[in-house]
Structure formats: structure tokens, C-alpha cells
Design an enzyme around this catalytic site. Structure first.
Site, PDB file in Angstrom:
ATOM      1  N   SER A 153      53.325  49.037  38.719  1.00 16.90           N
ATOM      2  CA  SER A 153      51.868  48.717  39.316  1.00 16.90           C
ATOM      3  C   SER A 153      50.823  49.639  38.534  1.00 16.90           C
ATOM      4  O   SER A 153      50.045  50.078  38.691  1.00 16.90           O
ATOM      5  CB  SER A 153      51.252  48.435  40.714  1.00 16.90           C
ATOM      6  N   LYS A 191      45.580  58.010  38.800  1.00 16.33           N
ATOM      7  CA  LYS A 191      45.682  56.168  39.274  1.00 16.33           C
ATOM      8  C   LYS A 191      44.946  56.606  40.502  1.00 16.33           C
ATOM      9  O   LYS A 191      45.167  57.110  41.224  1.00 16.33           O
ATOM     10  CB  LYS A 191      47.194  56.520  39.743  1.00 16.33           C
ATOM     11  N   SER A 228      57.349  51.141  40.254  1.00 17.84           N
ATOM     12  CA  SER A 228      55.722  51.519  39.522  1.00 17.84           C
ATOM     13  C   SER A 228      55.677  52.392  38.145  1.00 17.84           C
ATOM     14  O   SER A 228      54.944  52.499  37.605  1.00 17.84           O
ATOM     15  CB  SER A 228      54.442  51.589  40.553  1.00 17.84           C
TER      16      SER A 228
HETATM   17  N1  GLN Z   1      56.431  46.150  41.407  1.00 16.38           N
HETATM   18  C1  GLN Z   1      57.337  46.765  42.459  1.00 16.38           C
HETATM   19  C2  GLN Z   1      56.616  46.003  44.048  1.00 16.38           C
HETATM   20  O1  GLN Z   1      55.837  44.277  43.562  1.00 16.38           O
HETATM   21  C3  GLN Z   1      57.359  48.261  42.869  1.00 16.38           C
HETATM   22  C4  GLN Z   1      55.815  48.110  42.818  1.00 16.38           C
HETATM   23  C5  GLN Z   1      55.233  50.125  43.225  1.00 16.38           C
HETATM   24  O2  GLN Z   1      56.493  50.377  43.219  1.00 16.38           O
HETATM   25  N2  GLN Z   1      54.945  49.972  43.938  1.00 16.38           N
HETATM   26  O3  GLN Z   1      56.764  45.770  44.890  1.00 16.38           O
END
Ligand code: GLN
Length: 482
Positions: free
Chosen positions: A154, A79, A178
């Protein structure tokens, strides 16, 4: 079977038997990347040259019978919020569009030490804020199962890369789901281990007390193998903890033995989740999963967990507070995007940040700064910390009698790329993944069998440092539905 269809653990077995070379495998992956990337958009940076060079090195090591790491020759996608030395690390933001990072994260050090082949840096929501990759400065990563759908977020690029056979293992991060959510959307296994077990030195922080590096695999064995390579203490991260030896006594080779593990498992399901209005397909699969666990000898009971009702609000107050403080370092002074014209340094900060950040990042910085200011901190931030304690206590009570909590990973099916959802609508879908980050627990998403080309993930959240329990349960489940 194509070389890129082979799961990571079998690739290693194949290299050991000299069935194929690492160079051949990496070339196949690069071919897939060339064919699919224009449409899938899983990567921000493809490291083709490096990957081929490293593949040859691994082949030479095999030839010379040198000692090899546990991921020898496995192509991995990383990532783009994780530092790989001398490669761009953009966090999918205009702010860091041209930032070449001068050092390796612990994750990259360990990937290299274990002889894996890093094949590229994967797309993500900007600074990991989102659930779709649509907040990426580089555009959305499409879902390989259905290209009209998002791959999730994400870490959507990592899931898309693995799903589209553009890598054999992938690394994500997980602040509120995420890793598990994109795994669920793309029909893969995703695991967030216990907080602190993978050092975060060299990982760009979204929210310090929630973040954890996560692992994607084609199946449970692959995801667990990747974790094994990454976990263990490093002094450069003060939150990092000792090694938890997740592979202790887990037999990945025998389906029957794996299914037997389910007999040891005591699994709780929150009543609040059963009473919810879930998407009908998700509900159907959830019911089937419960039946599968029961019919293979697991104990399943319904429990009451009141505090779950406030989970989304609490998460956003706490993470936005941490986000606003973390993002303050991106001021264009030492690195990152700098605006062209400015009168003084204040204007430089302001304009650079205005130009460099996308809407979702700005929204969270502003909310965070607001709720941390003066008296509001008492009303929001400190109150949310207290609710976090209540949530922890609720889970501790459950974990006295149960090994883990079961629920679907996401209450809805993958979103359509063209759907224009409000931020709040999007936040609602993180309902089931957030608790594990709130309490620092390990949590895994494992796919149900596909129906109409799509699969729904089931999530198991376990006790801290008992990652092996959820891995065993997920393995038993995976082998009993296959
Ligand atoms: N979808 C969640 C958010 O928008 C989680 C994001 C993440 O785990 N980085 O905060």
C-alpha cells in the site's frame, strides 16, 4: 550528477563539506515534483512552503556550526497514514479527505528532531488496504521505472516519490508487505523492522498485531539510516520496545568488508517456495541471488515449512478481524466525512460510512465483522490464531539453525495499471511478505540488478531484534551484485 541523484547519506556528507546548501537541494526536489507529479501522482499533499522554510533553518544551523540531527537536511516523504502536525492526513480515503491532524506522530517528532525536511504526504491504498495504490481515493501512483505499471502498495506513493526523485528517503507502513512490495516493484530498498521497534503513536492503524512503520532508501545504507532515526521506545505506544541499535558494527563504507559479512550468514530457503510456480523472470533472479550468496561464502540450505501453505487465508482472517474493529471509530461523529442528509444518528453513521469508504475497505470490514460474530469466531478467528502459532513455531525451529530466510519479495512482476485483478488474485501476491508480519520479524527487500529497465526484489526475513543481521546480509548482497 544532479543533486536529486545523490543518496541521503552522501547528501549529509555534502552538506558537511558545504558542497551545496539544503535550500538548493530542496528546490531541486520541488522542481522534480512540479515536473513529474501530474503523471506520477506520488503525493496527496506537497508541503513546499514548509520544506523551504525548514531547509533554510537547517542551512543556518550548518552555518552556525550548531549540533545537527542524523538526517539533517534530507528531504523525506511520509506516508499519508502518519500524523504530521497541522497537515492533512487522509489515509487516501474520502472519509478523511479534509482531516487536518492536530498533533505529531512519534515518527514525525523524530524526523523533525533529526533535522530532516518533510517534503510531503505520500499516496497509498485506502487505509493501507491493497497492493497497488489503486484503492486510493486520489488515484493510482505510477511506477517511475515504467509508467504503465503500478508502483505497488500500500505504500506505493512513498516508493514512487523516492523512485521519481521527489524525495531522498521515504516512510511507509507494513502490515503484510506494504513497504517491501513497493520497494521491490520500484527497484528500491525497503525494510520492515522488528515489530515494536518504531512507535506507532500517531500512525493510523490497519491491523494492530501486524503493523509496523517501514523505511525506504535508494540503497541499504540509506534505509538503515532512516531506521536509526526512528527506532526506540516511546511510552505512548504500549507495543513499543527498546532501541535495537541496528548500526552496531556495520561498515557501510567498504564494499569488501560488506561482502565479507555474507560468510557469517546461514540462510534457509523453504522447500515450498522452490517447488512453486513462480514467474519465470522472478525465478531466474531468485536462482541468481542464491548463487550470489553461495559464491560469496554464505551457507544456504533448503528447509521444510509446512505451515506456509495456509499463510494468506490466516492473514486475511486475522487482519480483517482487526480492521473491522479499527474502522469502527470512523463514524463521522467526531471527525471525518459526514453525509449531508439524515434522519437520526444511525442513518448518519450508515450513510457517512457508505459514502466515505471505498470498496476494498468495505469488503474487509464486512468480512471482519462476519468472522468475529458469535460462533463464527470459534470457527475462523480463534482457529486462525492457532495457525499463527504454528507458523511462529515453524519459524522458531528454522531460526535455531539459521540467521534468516531468503525468497523473492513478490512471486510476480509489477502489475499493469490497466489489469483488472480480482481481490483474491491480488492477495495471492503477498505470499512471501506476510510471514514476517505474522511472526513480528524484521524483513528487508533488496533489488537485483535491472534487466530491461525492471528490477526484482529479494527478501531476507530474520530473527526478532536481529535486524542488524538482515541489514548486513542485504548490504553484502547489494555490494556483490553492483
Ligand atoms: N497487500 C497487503 C494487503 O492488502 C498488505 C497491506 C499492508 O501491508 N498494509 O493486506
Amino acid at each position: 550528477m544532479k543533486l536529486t541523484d545523490i543518496k541521503a547519506a552522501d547528501l549529509i556528507r555534502g552538506y558537511e563539506n558545504r558542497d551545496f546548501s539544503c535550500e538548493e537541494v530542496v528546490k531541486e526536489y520541488l522542481k522534480n515534483i512540479e515536473e513529474n507529479e501530474k503523471d506520477i501522482n506520488a503525493y496527496v499533499t506537497v508541503m513546499a512552503e514548509d520544506a523551504l522554510k525548514n531547509a533554510k533553518k537547517v542551512d543556518a544551523k550548518y552555518q552556525n556550526r550548531e549540533e545537527l540531527g542524523i538526517l539533517a537536511g534530507v528531504p523525506v516523504g511520509v506516508k499519508d497514514n502518519i500524523a504530521v502536525k497541522d497537515v492533512k492526513m487522509t489515509c487516501s480515503s474520502k472519509m478523511l479527505e479534509n482531516f487536518i491532524v492536530p498533533y505529531d506522530s512519534v515518527v514525525s517528532e523524530r524526523l523533525k528532531k533529526e533535522d530532516s525536511v518533510i517534503i510531503g504526504k505520500t499516496n497509498m491504498d485506502e487505509f493501507a488496504m491493497g497492493s497497488t495504490t489503486k484503492t486510493s481515493y486520489f488515484g493510482v501512483s505510477k511506477n517511475p521505472l515504467d509508467r504503465t505499471l503500478v508502483s505497488g502498495g500500500s505504500s506505493g506513493g512513498s516508493a514512487a516519490a523516492l523512485g521519481a526523485k521527489e524525495c531522498a528517503l521515504a516512510i511507509g507502513t507494513d502490515t503484510g508487505g506494504s513497504t517491501r512490495q513497493p520497494a521491490s516493484f520500484c527497484g528500491l530498498v525497503g525494510i520492515k523492522p522488528t515489530y515494536g521497534t518504531i512507535p506507532r503513536y500517531g500512525v493510523s492503524t490497519m491491523a494492530n498485531t501486524f503493523d509496523q512503520v517501514g523505511a525506504f532508501g535508494k540503497d541499504v545504507e540509506d534505509a538503515a539510516l532512516l531506521l536509526k532515526a526512528l527506532e526506540g521506545k516511546d511510552l505512548r505506544d504500549a507495543t513499543s520496545t527498546g532501541n535495537i541499535s541496528i548500526h552496531e558494527n556495520i561498515d557501510f563504507t567498504n564494499d569488501e568488508a560488506a561482502i565479507e559479512y555474507l560468510k557469517e550468514m546461514k540462510i534457509a530457503i523453504p522447500k515450498q517456495y522452490l517447488d512453486m510456480n513462480l514467474n519465470s523472470r522472478v525465478k531466474e533472479d531468485f536462482d541468481k541471488a542464491i548463487d550470489t550468496f553461495k559464491s560469496n561464502g554464505a551457507t544456504i540450505e533448503v528447509v521444510d515449512m509446512n505451515s506456509l501453505e495456509n499463510i494468506i487465508e490466516t492473514y486475511h482472517i486475522l487482519t480483517n478481524g482487526e480492521i473491522s474493529s479499527n474502522m469502527a471509530r470512523l463514524d463521522s461523529l467526531r471527525y471525518g466525512h459526514r453525509t449531508e442528509e439524515y434522519e437520526d444518528f444511525k442513518e448518519m453513521f450508515k450513510k457517512s460510512r457508505q459514502e466515505g469508504f471505498g470498496d476494498e475497505v468495505k469488503r474487509r470490514i464486512m468480512i471482519g465483522a462476519h468472522i468475529l460474530s458469535l460462533d463464527l469466531a470459534e470457527d475462523y478467528y480463534y482457529k486462525a490464531l492457532k495457525v499463527r502459532t504454528l507458523i511462529k513455531e515453524d519459524y522458531e525451529k528454522v531460526f535455531k539453525n539459521f540467521n534468516m530466510v531468503l525468497c523473492p519479495t513478490v512471486p510476480v512482476l509489477p502489475f499493469k495499471i490497466e489489469d483488472d485483478m480480482s481481490p483474491v488474485e491480488m492477495y495471492q501476491a503477498d505470499l512471501f511478505t506476510i510471514p514476517a508480519n505474522m511472526i513480528g520479524s524484521p524483513s528487508i527487500s533488496v533489488p537485483m540488478p535491472k534487466v530491461d529497465g525492471l528490477s526484482v526484489g529479494m527478501e531476507l526475513t530474520g530473527r526478532r531484534f536481529k535486524d542488524s543481521e538482515i541489514i548486513k546480509a542485504a548490504l553484502g548482497f547489494e555490494r556483490s551484485v553492483k
